[in-house]
Design a protein around this motif. Structure first.
Motif, PDB file in Angstrom:
ATOM      1  N   ASP A  29       0.517  -1.418   4.006  1.00  0.00           N
ATOM      2  CA  ASP A  29       0.326  -0.708   2.743  1.00  0.00           C
ATOM      3  C   ASP A  29      -0.766   0.354   2.880  1.00  0.00           C
ATOM      4  N   PHE A  30      -1.864  -0.024   3.529  1.00  0.00           N
ATOM      5  CA  PHE A  30      -2.956   0.935   3.707  1.00  0.00           C
ATOM      6  C   PHE A  30      -2.500   2.122   4.552  1.00  0.00           C
ATOM      7  N   LEU A  35      -8.211   7.775  -5.063  1.00  0.00           N
ATOM      8  CA  LEU A  35      -7.358   8.266  -3.987  1.00  0.00           C
ATOM      9  C   LEU A  35      -7.406   9.790  -3.856  1.00  0.00           C
ATOM     10  N   LEU A  40      -1.851  -0.027  -8.255  1.00  0.00           N
ATOM     11  CA  LEU A  40      -1.924   0.262  -6.826  1.00  0.00           C
ATOM     12  C   LEU A  40      -3.179   1.057  -6.498  1.00  0.00           C
ATOM     13  N   GLN A  97     -11.945  -1.313  -0.934  1.00  0.00           N
ATOM     14  CA  GLN A  97     -12.883  -0.549  -0.109  1.00  0.00           C
ATOM     15  C   GLN A  97     -14.233  -1.245   0.046  1.00  0.00           C
ATOM     16  N   TRP A 146      -6.348  -0.404  -4.242  1.00  0.00           N
ATOM     17  CA  TRP A 146      -6.863   0.296  -3.056  1.00  0.00           C
ATOM     18  C   TRP A 146      -8.362   0.499  -3.163  1.00  0.00           C
ATOM     19  N   ILE A 183      -0.377   4.341   2.316  1.00  0.00           N
ATOM     20  CA  ILE A 183      -1.208   5.096   1.376  1.00  0.00           C
ATOM     21  C   ILE A 183      -1.861   6.284   2.080  1.00  0.00           C
ATOM     22  N   GLU A 184      -2.350   6.060   3.287  1.00  0.00           N
ATOM     23  CA  GLU A 184      -2.971   7.157   4.042  1.00  0.00           C
ATOM     24  C   GLU A 184      -1.940   8.235   4.380  1.00  0.00           C
ATOM     25  N   LEU A 199      -2.808  -5.891  -0.882  1.00  0.00           N
ATOM     26  CA  LEU A 199      -2.389  -4.804  -0.006  1.00  0.00           C
ATOM     27  C   LEU A 199      -2.426  -5.263   1.452  1.00  0.00           C
TER      28      LEU A 199
END
Length: 313
Positions: free
Chosen positions: A295-296, A174, A256, A264, A260, A299-300, A291
């Motif tokens: 959620d994505f 991340l 988490l 990908q 993520w 996170i962004e 996720l």
């Protein structure tokens, strides 16, 4: 244990591997490797230079991995690397590679290496010479698959034209997403697997590091820009937001972050490093974290690409 395939030549490994760089060569580390294998981890990552970072001898980490897995060889995929030196810069010439592979096989105590990476690209040696030599090692039965580490996209493409590249290993998490610009799209195009190291931001994304003093006096991370001064303060603030989101989802920060990363692409196999079996088990919990699109988006929002303060080295 979920499985994933690296490259197009059929190298199947566990969806999460184990990075062994910081493991000392002792019986406790052997126990952790054995228990990791028992619970389904099949990919173990080392390098000829690992061990020197802990003031040990060159090849010491390979010796650990080799003695831990020698009698369970058919259950494990062992990856190691050559090409990093302290005095001569990156090396990739034919003579150096032939010397290095024999040294690694000796340290590991094995007849062959599953996945052999060039640790860093040597700008003074054409990649065609490097990969051509590694292809000969495949023919000789000393290695099974070829990999590159921290290589730029143009070098990966040239290398793959000489011999199929099974995997590329580069930092990705991340807080280190540079590979999304050129490398990941190329790997998808060419069908090459991707092995992210430091997938937990060198520990930052675990939520365990709250203040600089949490790092021991001999911790190598004290020398990295992201762990110093204002950079540290800014990065801890984002790590706290990730921890808060993880808590709401009923998982750990590490789970988490790894979930993520796994999302990908199914060609991605992270190799979080740890010296503790409880951390291995916690990391594997990421495979159960689902996720959602929301959620994505969250996170962004809290950790957008490029948020990390300071350089990654």
């Amino acid at each position: 244990m979920q499985k994933r395939t690296l490259g197009r030549e059929g190298l199947e490994v566990s969806a999460l591997g184990l990075g062994t760089m910081m493991m000392p060569n002792n019986e406790e580390s052997v126990r952790v490797i054995h228990e990791a294998l028992d619970i389904g981890v099949t990919m173990f990552d080392t390098a000829d230079i690992y061990g020197e970072f802990a003031q040990q001898r060159f090849g010491e980490n390979e010796k650990l991995v080799g003695r831990a897995l020698k009698h369970r060889r058919d259950k494990a995929v062992i990856a190691t690397k050559f090409g990093v030196t302290h005095t001569q810069g990156p090396k990739g010439d034919r003579a150096y590679i032939k010397k290095s592979v024999d040294a690694s096989l000796y340290h590991l105590g094995l007849d062959y290496i599953d996945l052999y990476y060039q640790h860093r690209y040597d700008p003074n040696t054409p990649i065609e010479e490097t990969i051509g030599t590694m292809a000969d090692l495949v023919k000789d039965g000393k290695i099974r698959f070829i990999g590159l580490s921290e290589a730029p996209a143009d070098i990966i493409r040239r290398a793959h034209a000489i011999h199929p590249i099974t995997a590329v290993e580069t930092e990705y998490s991340l807080w280190s997403r540079e590979v999304e610009d050129e490398v990941l799209p190329l790997l998808k195009e060419l069908g090459i697997g991707f092995v992210p190291y430091s997938p937990l931001g060198r520990g930052f994304l675990t939520g365990q590091i709250k203040k600089f003093e949490d790092l021991t006096e001999d911790d190598y991370r004290r020398h990295y820009e992201r762990f110093q001064g204002d950079n540290f303060i800014k990065n801890v603030e984002v790590a706290a937001l990730i921890e808060e989101m993880a808590s709401k989802k009923g998982c750990t920060s590490a789970q988490l972050a790894l979930a993520w990363l796994l999302a990908q692409g199914d060609f991605i196999v992270p190799i979080p490093g740890t010296k503790r079996i409880d951390r291995v088990k916690d990391n594997l919990g990421a495979l159960q974290v689902q996720l959602t699109p929301a959620d994505f988006e969250e996170i962004e929002r809290i950790s957008p690409k490029g948020f990390a303060a300071g350089g990654r080295f």
